[in-house]
Write an enzyme that holds these catalytic residues in place. Structure first.
Site, short mmCIF file in Angstrom:
data_model
loop_
_atom_site.label_atom_id
_atom_site.label_comp_id
_atom_site.label_asym_id
_atom_site.label_seq_id
_atom_site.Cartn_x
_atom_site.Cartn_y
_atom_site.Cartn_z
N CYS A 48 0.82 -1.21 0.00
CA CYS A 48 0.00 0.00 0.00
C CYS A 48 0.85 1.26 0.00
CB CYS A 48 -0.92 0.00 1.22
SG CYS A 48 -2.03 1.43 1.30
N CYS A 54 -0.22 5.86 7.27
CA CYS A 54 -1.52 5.40 7.77
C CYS A 54 -1.34 4.53 9.01
CB CYS A 54 -2.24 4.62 6.67
SG CYS A 54 -3.82 3.92 7.19
N CYS A 57 -2.10 -0.07 9.47
CA CYS A 57 -1.19 -1.22 9.40
C CYS A 57 0.17 -0.84 9.99
CB CYS A 57 -0.99 -1.68 7.96
SG CYS A 57 -2.49 -2.27 7.14
N CYS A 132 -6.59 0.62 -0.27
CA CYS A 132 -6.56 -0.08 1.01
C CYS A 132 -6.52 -1.57 0.74
CB CYS A 132 -7.77 0.28 1.86
SG CYS A 132 -7.70 -0.47 3.52
N GLN A 235 -17.07 -9.74 14.79
CA GLN A 235 -15.73 -10.19 14.44
C GLN A 235 -15.33 -9.54 13.11
OE1 GLN A 235 -13.64 -11.74 16.31
NE2 GLN A 235 -15.07 -12.29 17.94
N GLU A 282 -24.93 -10.95 28.40
CA GLU A 282 -24.34 -9.76 27.79
C GLU A 282 -24.79 -8.50 28.53
OE1 GLU A 282 -22.50 -6.97 25.76
OE2 GLU A 282 -22.07 -9.11 25.47
N ASP A 328 -15.68 -14.71 25.95
CA ASP A 328 -15.12 -13.85 24.91
C ASP A 328 -15.20 -12.40 25.39
OD1 ASP A 328 -14.09 -12.74 22.62
OD2 ASP A 328 -15.89 -13.04 21.42
N CYS A 354 -9.11 -11.20 22.63
CA CYS A 354 -8.53 -10.24 21.69
C CYS A 354 -7.35 -9.52 22.31
CB CYS A 354 -9.59 -9.23 21.24
SG CYS A 354 -10.31 -8.28 22.59
#
Length: 396
Positions: A48, A54, A57, A132, A235, A282, A328, A354
């Site tokens: 890219c 940016c 990434c 992108c 996700q 939740e 999770d 995560c």
């Protein structure tokens, strides 16, 4: 003296055997005394044009092997940091380029034009995105039209643009877009219709206002269409979602009852439901209501519970009633809930995370309570990013 880069650190810097951190270097590169990076066998040209500016990434200069090693080591080192023995390290999963199905972009009117894209690394400046390599094509196709919409009709304040690929197409959410007057409203409707949006909504500080939604927007989870509230967690890639669900199904196979904690919209609950009865817990009200509505409307054996598991975790006694537990949690981990699981009679826990660092602390609490880490899989859904995820399975 020149040194070779042996690994990539958590924030994306290359690291030598002596512990020297070098920005921009990756595994296999050689760094000279003056700091010059001599590219190694795993150093490639970033695909890219925006890379380096940016903030989307951090390690596009790493090839597939180096990326895989980075994701694997991030998870492995997290386990090692807490002296946790891994029974089986499953193969690392990396999401392919152009598969991100949700993202938040930022826009700003500049004179008669506008800029639109991700922010620069460690800055509020917006990179005017012209290409992108992480966004799904359906999302990137809206970048140029959105830029024009902002240039023609937005106010002077920065705008956040949430894009999500739903069952019906792209769900677009504009925050701080001042749609004042008939011309602006007509422009929004024309934009939504021309580009076949599933939904278009905006928030001027008073909550979401939907201006376009030809049919109720859903996201299919376990084959069940679930209503998609504005700004819901999902996700980031379809392949990553499928992998997390597949692992979880494998980990808790045979359990007749499962507690799915921090269940969100029901990513795991609906996939598990059938022969298994699932309690989906939740705290976010919109997600809870969407899960409950889908379960009731489609006759799925998922019981949705609205409960803040940080302030009011399921107790050890409640946990002990289930054949398996699925976790999770958000990036902060699940310390309070894990303490109750550790004190319970639970014997099987599938933990999706995560954040390897918070996961490792929770995992240590489980191990100290007699659990064994049977399986661990590193997951890289956020390609070329330092953000790493995992699936894990504990038994006792």
């Amino acid at each position: 003296m020149s040194e070779e880069i042996t690994r990539i650190a958590a924030k994306g810097d290359g690291v030598t055997a002596t512990g020297r951190h070098v920005a921009g270097a990756i595994t296999g590169d050689v760094v000279s005394e003056d700091g010059t990076i001599i590219p190694g066998p795993h150093h490639v040209d970033p695909p890219c044009r925006h890379f380096g500016t940016c903030g989307g990434c951090q390690i596009q200069q790493a090839d597939e092997a180096a990326l895989r090693q980075f994701v694997t080591e991030r998870v492995g080192f997290a386990a090692e940091s807490q002296d946790i023995q891994v029974g089986q390290l499953l193969p690392t999963h990396l999401s392919p380029p152009r598969t991100r199905r949700r993202a938040t972009l930022h826009g700003l009117k500049a004179g008669k034009a506008a800029v639109l894209g991700f922010r620069e690394g460690r800055s509020n400046r917006i990179v005017d995105m012209r290409e992108c390599h992480i966004l799904a094509p359906e999302l990137f196709a809206l970048v140029a039209p959105l830029r024009k919409l902002i240039a023609d009709h937005a106010g002077r304040q920065p705008i956040d643009i949430g894009l999500t690929l739903a069952d019906q197409g792209v769900d677009c959410f504009l925050k701080n877009f001042a749609a004042e007057g008939l011309a602006a409203t007509e422009a929004l409707l024309e934009f939504a219709g021309t580009h076949g949006l599933a939904r278009l909504a905006f928030d001027q500080g008073y909550g979401a206002e939907t201006v376009w939604e030809p049919e109720p927007v859903t996201i299919s989870l376990g084959g069940v269409p679930v209503g998609l509230p504005h700004n819901s967690f999902l996700q980031p890639t379809r392949d990553g979602d499928a992998l997390l669900v597949s692992d979880t199904l494998d980990f808790v196979a045979g359990a007749r009852t499962v507690a799915d904690l921090f269940s969100g919209l029901g990513t795991f609950a609906f996939a598990l439901a059938g022969p298994t009865k699932v309690l989906a817990v939740e705290a976010a009200r919109d997600a809870f209501l969407a899960c409950k509505g889908a379960a009731n409307g489609h006759g799925v054996p998922v019981h949705a519970m609205h409960r803040d598991l940080f302030r009011n975790p399921l107790t050890a006694e409640e946990i002990g009633r289930f054949g398996a537990v699925v976790l999770d949690p958000p990036r902060a981990g699940a310390r309070e809930q894990v303490a109750q699981i550790a004190a319970s009679e639970a014997k099987r826990v599938a933990y999706v995370s995560c954040n390897p660092s918070s996961w490792a602390k929770d995992a240590k609490a489980l191990v100290e309570a007699g659990f064994r880490l049977e399986k661990l899989r590193p997951v890289g859904q956020f390609r070329w990013s330092t953000h790493v995820e995992l699936t894990s399975y504990f038994t006792r």
